[in-house]
Motif scaffolding. Structure first.
Motif: not given
Length: 270
Positions: A147-149, A164-167, A155-160, A194-201
């Motif tokens: 779901x986080x991915x 991902x942090x919970x995972x 681009x639902x950043x907050x939910x993602x 995956x979380x790092x990729x989100x933060x990079x974007x």
């Protein structure tokens, strides 16, 4: 980027075995109609339908995959409605619903999201009711990652980020309980990636580097204590290269060069 699709899926059965499943499902369907209150017959039929799925995935037969999953879910949902407090039935339903593709370059389809969201709700309920169960926590971690991915790509950043942090917390807890299990370490590392990729974007390179470094630290600690079995050099190379790229873009050429050197050494050793 992080590996996405399918390592959790079983290998496809041969065609002859598929034929056996289909013949068995025909017989069991007849028995289920004659004895609709027999839970064991219903479960056996659901198992037959779900056993067709690996073949359908391997041959990319979308129609067969969709039909088999829908039939499996239909039976399990009916049984779960009758026995909602039975842990094994709830788990089987949640586990089957979670059998969706992993988002690669675009978000999941609406149907896959509906299934995955229902699976996540059931898995969260199971973990709350049976907090010491490893399979339940593993299912919860997997659905959170998927779901986080999806939300990251949508681009639902907050939910993602929340999922991902919970995972990551889930994988850390599972790894602590099974410290020699390499698969858990890999899942943990890939979730951090995956979380790092989100933060990079999101143009948050320092946070992304922190996640990647944490993933590398955990993997290298595991390798030092348990050996390399189950941890591919490719994963380590990819993580170090991503760190190098982020350091380079952050104006830290020395750290970027150091990370690239480690990546190259690991690639040559593989």
């Amino acid at each position: 980027g992080p590996r996405r699709r399918g390592a959790e899926y079983a290998p496809a059965p041969p065609k002859s075995l598929l034929n056996n499943f289909e013949q068995s499902s025909t017989i069991l369907s007849r028995l289920a109609e004659e004895q609709p209150d027999d839970r064991e017959i219903q479960l056996a039929l659901a198992h037959c339908y779900s056993s067709i799925l690996p073949y359908a995935w391997e041959t990319e037969d979308v129609a067969l995959s969709t039909e088999s999953k829908q039939k499996t879910v239909g039976i399990l949902r009916h049984l779960h409605a009758q026995w909602p407090d039975t842990e094994s039935l709830t788990f089987q339903l949640a586990d089957t619903l979670a059998l969706t593709p992993e988002a690669v370059v675009e978000p999941l389809s609406n149907q896959d999201m509906t299934d995955l969201t229902e699976s996540y709700t059931l898995a969260a309920d199971l973990h709350e009711r049976f907090p010491t169960s490893l399979p339940n926590r593993l299912l919860l971690a997997s659905t959170r990652l998927k779901l986080g991915t999806h939300h990251s790509l949508a681009q639902n950043t907050e939910q993602a980020e929340r999922l991902l942090k919970a995972a990551i917390t889930d994988w850390q807890s599972l790894s602590d309980q099974a410290p020699t299990n390499a698969l858990l370490q890999v899942a943990h590392a890939r979730t951090r990636w995956t979380l790092a990729d989100l933060q990079r974007r999101q143009n948050r390179p320092e946070e992304a580097i922190e996640e990647l470094q944490a993933a590398l630290k955990n993997l290298e600690s595991f390798i030092n204590q348990n050996g390399r079995a189950g941890i591919s050099n490719g994963l380590l190379v990819g993580l170090y290269r991503q760190v190098a790229t982020l350091y380079g873009k952050s104006g830290k050429p020395d750290l970027a060069r150091e990370a690239r050197t480690k990546a190259d050494a690991l690639r040559k050793a593989s």
